[in-house]
Design a protein around this motif. Structure first.
Motif, short mmCIF file in Angstrom:
data_model
loop_
_atom_site.label_atom_id
_atom_site.label_comp_id
_atom_site.label_asym_id
_atom_site.label_seq_id
_atom_site.Cartn_x
_atom_site.Cartn_y
_atom_site.Cartn_z
N ARG A 208 0.83 -1.21 0.00
CA ARG A 208 0.00 0.00 0.00
C ARG A 208 0.87 1.26 0.00
O ARG A 208 0.54 2.26 -0.63
CB ARG A 208 -0.92 0.00 1.22
CG ARG A 208 -2.00 1.08 1.19
CD ARG A 208 -2.60 1.26 2.58
NE ARG A 208 -3.10 0.02 3.14
CZ ARG A 208 -4.34 -0.42 2.98
NH1 ARG A 208 -5.20 0.29 2.28
NH2 ARG A 208 -4.72 -1.56 3.52
N GLY A 209 2.00 1.19 0.71
CA GLY A 209 2.91 2.33 0.73
C GLY A 209 3.54 2.62 -0.62
O GLY A 209 3.98 3.73 -0.88
N MET A 210 3.59 1.60 -1.50
CA MET A 210 4.15 1.79 -2.83
C MET A 210 3.12 2.33 -3.82
O MET A 210 3.49 2.82 -4.89
CB MET A 210 4.69 0.45 -3.36
CG MET A 210 5.81 -0.14 -2.51
SD MET A 210 6.34 -1.75 -3.16
CE MET A 210 7.62 -2.18 -1.95
N ALA A 211 1.84 2.23 -3.49
CA ALA A 211 0.77 2.74 -4.37
C ALA A 211 -0.32 3.38 -3.52
O ALA A 211 -1.45 2.88 -3.45
CB ALA A 211 0.21 1.61 -5.23
N PRO A 212 0.00 4.49 -2.87
CA PRO A 212 -0.97 5.11 -1.95
C PRO A 212 -2.19 5.69 -2.64
O PRO A 212 -3.21 5.92 -2.00
CB PRO A 212 -0.14 6.20 -1.26
CG PRO A 212 0.96 6.52 -2.23
CD PRO A 212 1.28 5.22 -2.91
N ALA A 213 -2.09 5.94 -3.96
CA ALA A 213 -3.22 6.55 -4.68
C ALA A 213 -4.20 5.51 -5.21
O ALA A 213 -5.19 5.86 -5.84
CB ALA A 213 -2.70 7.41 -5.84
N ALA A 214 -3.93 4.23 -4.95
CA ALA A 214 -4.86 3.18 -5.37
C ALA A 214 -5.91 2.96 -4.28
O ALA A 214 -5.72 3.33 -3.12
CB ALA A 214 -4.10 1.89 -5.64
N ASN A 215 -7.00 2.33 -4.67
CA ASN A 215 -8.06 1.96 -3.72
C ASN A 215 -7.83 0.51 -3.31
O ASN A 215 -8.08 -0.40 -4.09
CB ASN A 215 -9.44 2.13 -4.38
CG ASN A 215 -10.55 1.56 -3.52
OD1 ASN A 215 -10.49 1.62 -2.29
ND2 ASN A 215 -11.56 0.99 -4.16
N TRP A 216 -7.34 0.30 -2.09
CA TRP A 216 -6.98 -1.04 -1.63
C TRP A 216 -8.14 -1.69 -0.90
O TRP A 216 -8.67 -1.14 0.06
CB TRP A 216 -5.77 -0.97 -0.71
CG TRP A 216 -4.50 -0.65 -1.44
CD1 TRP A 216 -4.04 0.58 -1.78
CD2 TRP A 216 -3.55 -1.59 -1.94
NE1 TRP A 216 -2.86 0.47 -2.47
CE2 TRP A 216 -2.53 -0.84 -2.58
CE3 TRP A 216 -3.45 -2.98 -1.91
CZ2 TRP A 216 -1.43 -1.45 -3.18
CZ3 TRP A 216 -2.36 -3.58 -2.51
CH2 TRP A 216 -1.36 -2.83 -3.13
N MET A 217 -8.53 -2.86 -1.37
CA MET A 217 -9.57 -3.63 -0.70
C MET A 217 -8.94 -4.63 0.26
O MET A 217 -7.74 -4.90 0.21
CB MET A 217 -10.45 -4.36 -1.72
CG MET A 217 -11.31 -3.43 -2.55
SD MET A 217 -12.50 -4.33 -3.58
CE MET A 217 -13.56 -5.07 -2.32
N GLN A 218 -9.77 -5.19 1.15
CA GLN A 218 -9.30 -6.18 2.11
C GLN A 218 -8.74 -7.39 1.38
O GLN A 218 -9.36 -7.92 0.46
CB GLN A 218 -10.46 -6.61 3.01
CG GLN A 218 -10.05 -7.56 4.13
CD GLN A 218 -9.25 -6.85 5.20
OE1 GLN A 218 -9.62 -5.76 5.61
NE2 GLN A 218 -8.17 -7.45 5.64
N GLY A 219 -7.54 -7.84 1.77
CA GLY A 219 -6.92 -8.98 1.12
C GLY A 219 -7.38 -10.31 1.69
O GLY A 219 -8.12 -10.37 2.67
N ARG A 220 -6.90 -11.38 1.07
CA ARG A 220 -7.29 -12.72 1.50
C ARG A 220 -6.10 -13.68 1.37
O ARG A 220 -5.41 -13.68 0.36
CB ARG A 220 -8.46 -13.24 0.65
CG ARG A 220 -8.81 -14.72 0.88
CD ARG A 220 -9.42 -14.95 2.25
NE ARG A 220 -9.43 -16.38 2.58
CZ ARG A 220 -10.43 -17.20 2.33
NH1 ARG A 220 -11.52 -16.75 1.73
NH2 ARG A 220 -10.37 -18.46 2.67
N ARG A 221 -5.86 -14.45 2.42
CA ARG A 221 -4.84 -15.49 2.38
C ARG A 221 -5.48 -16.84 2.09
O ARG A 221 -6.54 -17.16 2.62
CB ARG A 221 -4.11 -15.58 3.73
CG ARG A 221 -3.03 -16.68 3.76
CD ARG A 221 -2.51 -16.92 5.16
NE ARG A 221 -3.50 -17.57 6.00
CZ ARG A 221 -3.72 -18.89 6.04
NH1 ARG A 221 -3.03 -19.70 5.26
NH2 ARG A 221 -4.63 -19.39 6.84
N PHE A 222 -4.82 -17.63 1.25
CA PHE A 222 -5.26 -18.99 0.98
C PHE A 222 -4.13 -19.95 1.37
O PHE A 222 -2.95 -19.59 1.33
CB PHE A 222 -5.60 -19.18 -0.50
CG PHE A 222 -6.79 -18.37 -0.94
CD1 PHE A 222 -8.08 -18.83 -0.72
CD2 PHE A 222 -6.63 -17.13 -1.54
CE1 PHE A 222 -9.18 -18.07 -1.10
CE2 PHE A 222 -7.71 -16.37 -1.93
CZ PHE A 222 -9.00 -16.84 -1.71
#
Length: 445
Positions: A208-222
């Protein structure tokens, strides 16, 4: 005298005739004037009288505000199509690739794989070797693994699924390379990762720190073993729109580890595969490791994967904070010492939220006639009251020993079934036995 009268009469008659002729001439002149009066119509040739010159009547007239003009043959090129979704991922062993392909199918997305310019070999990926490539790269904070070929044109994509395996709880440096060279401003990023146990949150914070202007959604681990149903249900839960846009991200601080996939079962297991040369190792014999479909797996990892596949359960792997030795003798020596000291080895990362699960499959190897002491750490920290616990175990000749009784004592509020135990010498050929057992359990009827 009479002659004068006749002359006078003749003159008078002539004058009368002339007067009558003059009156007729005046009437005729007056009629001609009335016919030559200008008409109210405009002269021919004026704009009002000629429809062919009236701009309002022309077919090529300027368009009104309610009717768009026709496009010009020399108009600017059309804007590129937008609103599409891309699944972009890096995969070293194929686990993340399998998840990425399932996501692409569920979301109707395109795929792009980040491929290293210099492919990784099995020796490169041997993280237990301090001199291996992955260790060397990890120890150099400035290193960025080069990407083969050109990066995709992201202009047409509004939503990007970003996938990777977790290496030391972070995305590999090839993913960092991509992030530092791509413009993701305004795009929706949905991260996903594969991992034995570590959560995705720390790696997402870095990205997120590398692309602060993006809209980040909650991630998921598999987990390491693909569960297509779980992946598909997760994608569907995102409610992606037809134009590639998505619902608002979950609030900061929320966790999806392990994320709910609609199942009420969780496979919890502990596995320590020894660092042995797997060349020539078959699927029948081995100390704590076997080779399945070309991949070296811990015995418990293999057994847990079959259970997860058959039940559609979520998965959580117990990982020690301080790594156990991978050589056989030091490993069993440490296990014995922990048992004598009644130690509680620390577990790496956060424990899973068990509130949404009714069934817990609990897997472990038999070490010195007991559960590994890290299982005691786990059971001391959780409350399994009201849940059904299904133990499974790989042993060297002692079966469950007294571990079923121990679990019942530690979790008196849980229903603990008898479970399944398999010898380490036959685990590689026990797939059908495991399948038959798990599908015959009362919790799966």
């Amino acid at each position: 005298m009479s002659q004068f009268k006749r002359f006078f009469t003749f003159v008078l008659a002539g004058m009368t005739a002339l007067s009558l002729l003059a009156g007729c001439s005046q009437q005729s002149s007056s009629g001609s004037t009335s016919q030559s009066q200008p008409s109210s119509a405009a002269p021919s040739g004026s704009p009002a009288s000629s429809s062919s010159e009236n701009p309002a009547s022309k077919t090529d007239a300027a368009p009104s505000e309610s009717q768009p003009a026709s496009a010009s043959s020399e108009s600017a090129p059309a804007e590129p199509e937008t609103g599409k979704t891309l699944v972009l991922y890096f995969s070293a062993s194929g686990n993340t690739k399998a998840v990425a392909e399932t996501i692409a199918t569920a979301a109707g997305s395109e795929l792009y794989e980040l491929t290293p310019a210099e492919p990784y070999t099995s020796d490169d990926l041997r993280w237990t070797n301090p001199d291996s490539r992955v260790n060397t790269e990890h120890n150099d904070p400035a290193h960025r693994t080069a990407i083969a070929g050109e990066l995709p044109d992201l202009a047409a994509y509004d939503t990007i699924f970003l996938g990777y395996p977790l290496w030391w709880r972070e995305a590999p440096s090839i993913v960092w390379n991509f992030m530092e060279n791509a413009d993701l401003s305004g795009k929706t990023i949905i991260p996903f990762c594969t991992s034995t146990s570590d959560g995705i949150e720390g790696s997402v914070e870095t990205l997120r720190g590398m692309a602060p202007a993006a809209n980040w959604m909650q991630g998921r681990r598999f987990g390491e073993n693909l569960n297509e149903s779980a992946v598909t249900q997760w994608v569907n839960s995102l409610e992606l729109e037809a134009d590639g846009s998505s619902q608002p991200a979950a609030p900061e601080g929320t966790s999806a580890e392990p994320a709910s996939t609609g199942t009420n079962a969780l496979v919890v297991y502990f596995s320590v595969p020894e660092d042995v040369d797997t060349t020539g190792v078959d699927a029948i014999a081995g100390a704590s490791v076997l080779v399945s479909n070309g991949t070296a797996l811990g015995n418990m990892e293999y057994m847990a994967g079959i259970i997860q596949r058959e039940t559609g359960a979520d998965s959580y792997r117990i990982v020690e904070q301080n790594a156990y030795p991978r050589d056989h003798q030091p490993l069993i020596d440490q296990a014995q010492q922990e048992q004598r000291n009644n130690d509680r080895p620390a577990i790496a990362g956060e424990l899973p939220d068990l509130s949404g699960y009714d069934v817990i499959y609990l897997g472990y190897p038999n070490w010195w006639g007991d559960m590994p002491m890290i299982l005691y750490t786990f059971l001391d920290a959780v409350d399994l009251s009201g849940k059904t616990v299904v133990p499974f175990c790989v042993h060297g000749g002692s079966g469950f020993s007294g571990t079923i009784r121990t679990i019942r004592q530690l979790e008196p509020g849980a229903e603990v079934l008898d479970g399944l135990t398999i010898s380490r010498n036959s685990i590689g050929g026990a797939e059908q036995e495991i399948v038959t057992w798990v599908n015959g359990l009362p919790v799966n009827q």
